[in-house]
Motif scaffolding. Structure first.
Motif, PDB file in Angstrom:
ATOM      1  N   VAL A  49      -3.783   4.701  -1.545  1.00 41.62           N
ATOM      2  CA  VAL A  49      -4.655   5.204  -0.477  1.00 41.62           C
ATOM      3  C   VAL A  49      -4.505   6.715  -0.358  1.00 41.62           C
ATOM      4  O   VAL A  49      -3.390   7.230  -0.307  1.00 41.62           O
ATOM      5  CB  VAL A  49      -4.316   4.530   0.872  1.00 41.62           C
ATOM      6  CG1 VAL A  49      -5.010   5.234   2.032  1.00 41.62           C
ATOM      7  CG2 VAL A  49      -4.703   3.063   0.847  1.00 41.62           C
ATOM      8  N   GLN A  50      -5.621   7.418  -0.311  1.00 42.97           N
ATOM      9  CA  GLN A  50      -5.592   8.879  -0.154  1.00 42.97           C
ATOM     10  C   GLN A  50      -5.021   9.248   1.212  1.00 42.97           C
ATOM     11  O   GLN A  50      -5.303   8.602   2.228  1.00 42.97           O
ATOM     12  CB  GLN A  50      -7.010   9.451  -0.317  1.00 42.97           C
ATOM     13  CG  GLN A  50      -7.069  10.940  -0.605  1.00 42.97           C
ATOM     14  CD  GLN A  50      -6.917  11.792   0.649  1.00 42.97           C
ATOM     15  OE1 GLN A  50      -7.418  11.420   1.711  1.00 42.97           O
ATOM     16  NE2 GLN A  50      -6.235  12.922   0.533  1.00 42.97           N
ATOM     17  N   GLN A  88      -2.558   3.260   6.316  1.00 45.22           N
ATOM     18  CA  GLN A  88      -2.495   2.613   5.005  1.00 45.22           C
ATOM     19  C   GLN A  88      -2.648   1.102   5.133  1.00 45.22           C
ATOM     20  O   GLN A  88      -3.374   0.470   4.353  1.00 45.22           O
ATOM     21  CB  GLN A  88      -1.165   2.944   4.326  1.00 45.22           C
ATOM     22  CG  GLN A  88      -0.976   4.396   3.915  1.00 45.22           C
ATOM     23  CD  GLN A  88       0.427   4.659   3.390  1.00 45.22           C
ATOM     24  OE1 GLN A  88       1.341   3.862   3.592  1.00 45.22           O
ATOM     25  NE2 GLN A  88       0.621   5.800   2.738  1.00 45.22           N
ATOM     26  N   HIS A 133      -7.390  10.038   4.300  1.00 49.25           N
ATOM     27  CA  HIS A 133      -8.080   8.796   4.655  1.00 49.25           C
ATOM     28  C   HIS A 133      -7.165   7.952   5.552  1.00 49.25           C
ATOM     29  O   HIS A 133      -7.599   7.411   6.576  1.00 49.25           O
ATOM     30  CB  HIS A 133      -8.434   8.051   3.367  1.00 49.25           C
ATOM     31  CG  HIS A 133      -9.154   6.761   3.570  1.00 49.25           C
ATOM     32  ND1 HIS A 133      -9.273   5.809   2.594  1.00 49.25           N
ATOM     33  CD2 HIS A 133      -9.796   6.244   4.659  1.00 49.25           C
ATOM     34  CE1 HIS A 133      -9.954   4.773   3.045  1.00 49.25           C
ATOM     35  NE2 HIS A 133     -10.280   5.002   4.302  1.00 49.25           N
ATOM     36  N   ALA A 134      -5.871   7.879   5.200  1.00 56.91           N
ATOM     37  CA  ALA A 134      -4.917   7.087   5.984  1.00 56.91           C
ATOM     38  C   ALA A 134      -4.722   7.681   7.375  1.00 56.91           C
ATOM     39  O   ALA A 134      -4.577   6.935   8.361  1.00 56.91           O
ATOM     40  CB  ALA A 134      -3.583   6.997   5.245  1.00 56.91           C
ATOM     41  N   ILE A 187      -6.264   0.087   5.949  1.00 59.84           N
ATOM     42  CA  ILE A 187      -7.110   0.210   4.770  1.00 59.84           C
ATOM     43  C   ILE A 187      -6.816  -0.918   3.791  1.00 59.84           C
ATOM     44  O   ILE A 187      -7.729  -1.555   3.244  1.00 59.84           O
ATOM     45  CB  ILE A 187      -6.887   1.581   4.096  1.00 59.84           C
ATOM     46  CG1 ILE A 187      -7.382   2.706   5.009  1.00 59.84           C
ATOM     47  CG2 ILE A 187      -7.594   1.655   2.747  1.00 59.84           C
ATOM     48  CD1 ILE A 187      -6.916   4.085   4.598  1.00 59.84           C
ATOM     49  N   GLY A 188      -5.512  -1.198   3.570  1.00 58.11           N
ATOM     50  CA  GLY A 188      -5.141  -2.272   2.651  1.00 58.11           C
ATOM     51  C   GLY A 188      -5.653  -3.625   3.099  1.00 58.11           C
ATOM     52  O   GLY A 188      -6.143  -4.419   2.280  1.00 58.11           O
ATOM     53  N   ARG A 212      -9.313  -3.718   2.281  1.00 57.88           N
ATOM     54  CA  ARG A 212      -9.585  -3.820   0.843  1.00 57.88           C
ATOM     55  C   ARG A 212      -9.275  -5.218   0.321  1.00 57.88           C
ATOM     56  O   ARG A 212      -9.938  -5.708  -0.602  1.00 57.88           O
ATOM     57  CB  ARG A 212      -8.795  -2.766   0.083  1.00 57.88           C
ATOM     58  CG  ARG A 212      -9.343  -1.360   0.275  1.00 57.88           C
ATOM     59  CD  ARG A 212      -8.787  -0.396  -0.743  1.00 57.88           C
ATOM     60  NE  ARG A 212      -9.176   0.964  -0.413  1.00 57.88           N
ATOM     61  CZ  ARG A 212      -8.670   2.048  -0.983  1.00 57.88           C
ATOM     62  NH1 ARG A 212      -7.744   1.917  -1.922  1.00 57.88           N
ATOM     63  NH2 ARG A 212      -9.067   3.252  -0.630  1.00 57.88           N
ATOM     64  N   ALA A 240     -12.145   0.729   4.769  1.00 54.32           N
ATOM     65  CA  ALA A 240     -11.479   0.727   3.473  1.00 54.32           C
ATOM     66  C   ALA A 240     -11.822   1.930   2.604  1.00 54.32           C
ATOM     67  O   ALA A 240     -11.104   2.217   1.647  1.00 54.32           O
ATOM     68  CB  ALA A 240     -11.811  -0.557   2.725  1.00 54.32           C
ATOM     69  N   TYR A 241     -12.889   2.645   2.923  1.00 57.84           N
ATOM     70  CA  TYR A 241     -13.353   3.709   2.033  1.00 57.84           C
ATOM     71  C   TYR A 241     -13.690   4.965   2.831  1.00 57.84           C
ATOM     72  O   TYR A 241     -13.854   4.929   4.047  1.00 57.84           O
ATOM     73  CB  TYR A 241     -14.555   3.221   1.222  1.00 57.84           C
ATOM     74  CG  TYR A 241     -14.217   1.989   0.422  1.00 57.84           C
ATOM     75  CD1 TYR A 241     -13.507   2.088  -0.770  1.00 57.84           C
ATOM     76  CD2 TYR A 241     -14.561   0.722   0.885  1.00 57.84           C
ATOM     77  CE1 TYR A 241     -13.153   0.959  -1.497  1.00 57.84           C
ATOM     78  CE2 TYR A 241     -14.216  -0.422   0.165  1.00 57.84           C
ATOM     79  CZ  TYR A 241     -13.511  -0.294  -1.024  1.00 57.84           C
ATOM     80  OH  TYR A 241     -13.157  -1.407  -1.732  1.00 57.84           O
ATOM     81  N   VAL A 261       0.854  -1.193   0.000  1.00 61.33           N
ATOM     82  CA  VAL A 261       0.000   0.000   0.000  1.00 61.33           C
ATOM     83  C   VAL A 261       0.886   1.238   0.000  1.00 61.33           C
ATOM     84  O   VAL A 261       1.905   1.290   0.702  1.00 61.33           O
ATOM     85  CB  VAL A 261      -0.922   0.017   1.232  1.00 61.33           C
ATOM     86  CG1 VAL A 261      -1.933   1.159   1.141  1.00 61.33           C
ATOM     87  CG2 VAL A 261      -1.642  -1.314   1.384  1.00 61.33           C
TER      88      VAL A 261
END
Length: 771
Positions: free
Chosen positions: A504-505, A761, A508-509, A764-765, A768, A551-552, A477
């Motif tokens: 990843v934005q 990150q 967001h992270a 989130i990864g 996802r 994740a989003y 990520v």
């Protein structure tokens, strides 16, 4: 449950196998188990495995239960149990309890971080007859290097930098004695068999004497600069009370105004220098020994000019203590360790030009020869660099500015398990993160990826962490910015290993990192405030109100964007942001008068045309604009300087009521702080203006979050991004949100700044990959 009645004794025996998960190796757990087995008169064995610790115990049921309870209730310092799997097995004809050799396998164990010299070792270091008296590498199972000298698990001597130092008979006897606190203390050594010191000057001449530390101390007293090899790398030391020495260090490091940290002998030596709370004292004296930002009460010209805080640290290696011992005149006994001493040393990382910490002797002599006058070296290799950790207390709890030595690689427990993820962080304050099951391992501080040496260190950190933890990533990520070295590295890594690449934005992270460390696996509101991060629309973001669901994310709102005249130059020159505000206020005629810099005419023209200029929602640039308008700072000599000076002035002034209508939320979720900035443009009292800025911004942010909470129905709020290392803003905002019934989550186990980005990150990864 299987049992056996011994003939003629009436004694019922049982045998159980225990698999200890999550056990930290290198903290004296096996001798702890051995002593418990002796205490409860049990037979069996214990050994290290790559997965943790395995043991079998046999004896009466009551004794077995008592030992299992003691295992969980009376752990050694730094030990940690993620869980115990207990299985009843058939008894065996045996007597006594033994410690078996380690065995290999799939790694799930942890390696302990380095820790400060313990009281027992200090007593021996300055004792009168101990054979390790004044030996600069004294340690035991409770203290000393761990992570920085470990090549791989299991944590055995042959897998560490100490493999090069065979034990002498006396040390071997201690090492093999389960009753000795140096039993399997893998870094143990003595003057006869261990590492040795060497003192050289900048030309390379060998100055080593019978007491090289005394000579180094004498040269420090004369105003010279010392490069000293520590646990995780080299430091540069000089006399903090010698302005000429401090000035010379600044000139050599090209570090014009960035604050230095100070090392003092003990808490008593802080009198007249800095004020501290009980919690701050406990943190300073902890085994982790971070740098703690304390309210200053003394003056050290050139150390941290213009700031209300001093970074303070205490000695954490025997070599540090021996240096202070020499500076104190080599007093006898150990009473001097608790007495007040006047010596304070500037202690800064030995890294020229923002490069990574120097860790090897040859590199030090080559790369530091223009920085240091002399070098105190030793021949124990540092296998992995670890810079000093830095924290300050915010809202009653410690908050990391940098999480490194003493804390890395202690994992963060995630809300759920998943695929093994490699996350490579961002551009500034880079760290990397690897996950294994529901554990996330954040690396020590890597640094900003603006030079080749730091980029190589990132690659080194990935290789070393993967090897020590035995993790094979299933996905990698990276930050959404395609031009970061970390993003390019991630793409190459994914291609080489044929694994998914996940973008990843940035903000967001930031919010995901806070959610992950607090175990939030549900939708939350996220307020991300920082300097910059590439937004989903291709513009620079930095003041974002988000709805985050693992994740989003959804962007609910943002700060009113301001133009960046000169792009990245605006972050280095706050006056450009001040000029942008004046242009937005219709007061462009004041720009050249208020900001008489060589490029001001060009900047004014760019702002007037507003053609092709990027606009940013960055909260960091909002701080810069306020500092420029108040005349506090027009140029940043280091990242965040204007914001730090602004906070220091506001702290000095004290509380102030917010400006009514200073920050306004519109129907589209945009928070407009232009009315506040308009007021600051006319302020004559910079300190009062700084206090007004903080109070009004906090009130505006609170109103903004309430607006989002009403719209979404969410009541949990995560605060992320480097701006939340501002104590006034964080505490004021958190108090207002809690008062309105919202639950606030702040970064505690990892930094709120980009140093914690990799954790978000990774989380989130991981989610996802499930999708």
């Amino acid at each position: 449950m299987q049992a056996d009645e011994r003939e003629g004794t009436g004694l019922c025996l049982q045998r159980r196998n225990l698999q200890i998960r999550g056990q930290v190796q290198g903290v004296g757990f096996r001798p702890f188990v051995y002593r418990l087995a002796q205490q409860f008169d049990l037979s069996g064995w214990v050994r290290n495995t790559a997965a943790g610790v395995s043991l079998e115990i046999q004896g009466p049921p009551d004794a077995l239960e008592a030992m299992i309870a003691a295992l969980q209730q009376h752990l050694p310092p730094q030990a940690f149990l993620a869980g115990i799997e207990i299985t009843s097995i058939a008894i065996r004809p045996e007597q006594g309890f033994t410690i078996l050799d380690s065995c290999t396998g799939d790694a799930t164990a942890r390696i302990a971080p380095d820790s400060a010299t313990c009281p027992d070792c200090l007593a021996e270091l300055f004792g009168t007859s101990d054979r390790r008296r004044r030996y600069p590498f004294i340690n035991c199972m409770h203290c000393g290097p761990r992570y920085t000298l470990t090549a791989r698990l299991p944590y055995d001597r042959q897998n560490t930098a100490m493999a090069d130092f065979p034990l002498c008979p006396e040390c071997l006897n201690e090492y093999e004695n389960p009753q000795n606190r140096r039993f399997h203390a893998e870094a143990t050594a003595c003057p006869a068999c261990g590492p040795k010191l060497e003192l050289r000057d900048a030309s390379g001449a060998n100055l080593t004497t019978d007491d090289p530390i005394a000579l180094a101390a004498k040269r420090l007293q004369a105003g010279e600069i010392l490069a000293l090899k520590g646990l995780g790398g080299f430091h540069l030391f000089c006399d903090a009370r010698n302005p000429a020495a401090v000035r010379r260090l600044r000139e050599r490091k090209a570090r014009d105004e960035k604050p230095f940290a100070l090392m003092v002998l003990n808490i008593a030596s802080l009198d007249g220098l800095a004020r501290y709370s009980d919690a701050e004292r406990e943190c300073l004296e902890s085994a982790q020994r971070p740098i703690v930002l304390l309210e200053r009460s003394g003056d050290f010209p050139g150390v941290a000019d213009g700031l209300q805080e001093l970074g303070i640290m205490l000695p954490y290696t025997p070599l540090h203590y021996l240096l202070f011992h020499a500076l104190a005149g080599s007093p006898s006994g150990s009473d001097w360790l608790t007495q007040t001493h006047s010596w304070a040393l500037v202690c800064t990382s030995a890294n020229p030009g923002g490069e990574p910490l120097v860790s090897k002797n040859a590199d030090a002599r080559e790369r530091l020869r223009c920085l240091a006058d002399l070098f105190l070296l030793h021949d124990r290799e540092i296998l992995h660099r670890a810079d000093d950790s830095v924290l300050r207390f915010i809202d009653g709890a410690p908050a990391f500015l940098r999480r490194s030595r003493g804390y890395a690689p202690v994992p963060v427990s995630l809300p759920a398990s998943g695929a093994s993820i490699l996350a490579v962080g961002g551009y500034f304050k880079n760290t990397i993160c690897l996950t294994r099951g529901n554990e996330a391992f954040l690396s020590p501080h890597v640094g900003s990826l603006d030079n080749a040496a730091t980029c190589e260190f990132l690659e080194e950190a990935v290789a070393h962490s993967s090897q020590v933890l035995e993790i094979i990533p299933e996905a990698v990520v990276h930050d959404a910015h395609p031009d970061f070295f970390s993003s390019r590295f991630a793409a190459e890594f994914a291609a080489q290993h044929d694994i998914p690449l996940i973008s990843v934005q940035h903000h967001h992270a930031h919010i995901a990192a806070v959610a992950a460390e607090h175990g939030l696996n549900e939708p939350v509101l996220g307020l991300a405030l920082d300097g910059v991060g590439l937004g989903s629309d291709g513009t620079p973001w930095g003041g974002e109100l988000l709805r985050v669901d693992s994740a989003y994310f959804e962007r609910l709102g943002h700060l009113r964007p301001l133009p960046l005249a000169g792009g990245d130059a605006a972050a280095r020159q706050p006056w450009r942001m001040g000029a942008a505000v004046l242009q937005a206020l219709g007061r462009s005629d004041q720009i050249t008068q208020r900001f008489p810099f060589p490029a001001v005419e060009i900047v004014a023209g760019l702002l007037a045309r507003d053609s092709g200029l990027l606009h940013t929602s960055s909260c960091g640039r909002l701080f810069d604009a306020a500092a420029a308008l108040l005349g506090i700072s027009q140029t940043n000599h280091f990242e965040g300087q204007a914001a730090m000076l602004l906070e220091s002035l506001a702290t000095r002034h004290g509380n102030m009521a917010p400006l009514p209508g200073g920050c306004v939320v519109n129907q589209y979720g945009v928070l407009d702080c232009l009315p506040l900035l308009a007021s600051l443009a006319d302020y004559r009292d910079a300190a009062a203006g700084a206090a007004l800025f903080h109070a009004t911004l906090a009130a505006g942010l609170a109103e903004w979050v309430h607006w989002a909470s009403r719209r979404t129905g969410l009541r949990k709020v995560a605060l992320g991004g480097g701006c939340f290392l501002n104590r006034i803003l964080s505490e004021n905002l958190a108090a207002q949100l809690r008062a309105s019934g919202l639950t606030v989550f702040q970064a505690r186990r990892v930094p709120a700044n980009d140093g914690g980005l990799a954790l978000g990150q990774a989380w989130i990864g991981l989610n996802r990959m499930k999708g």
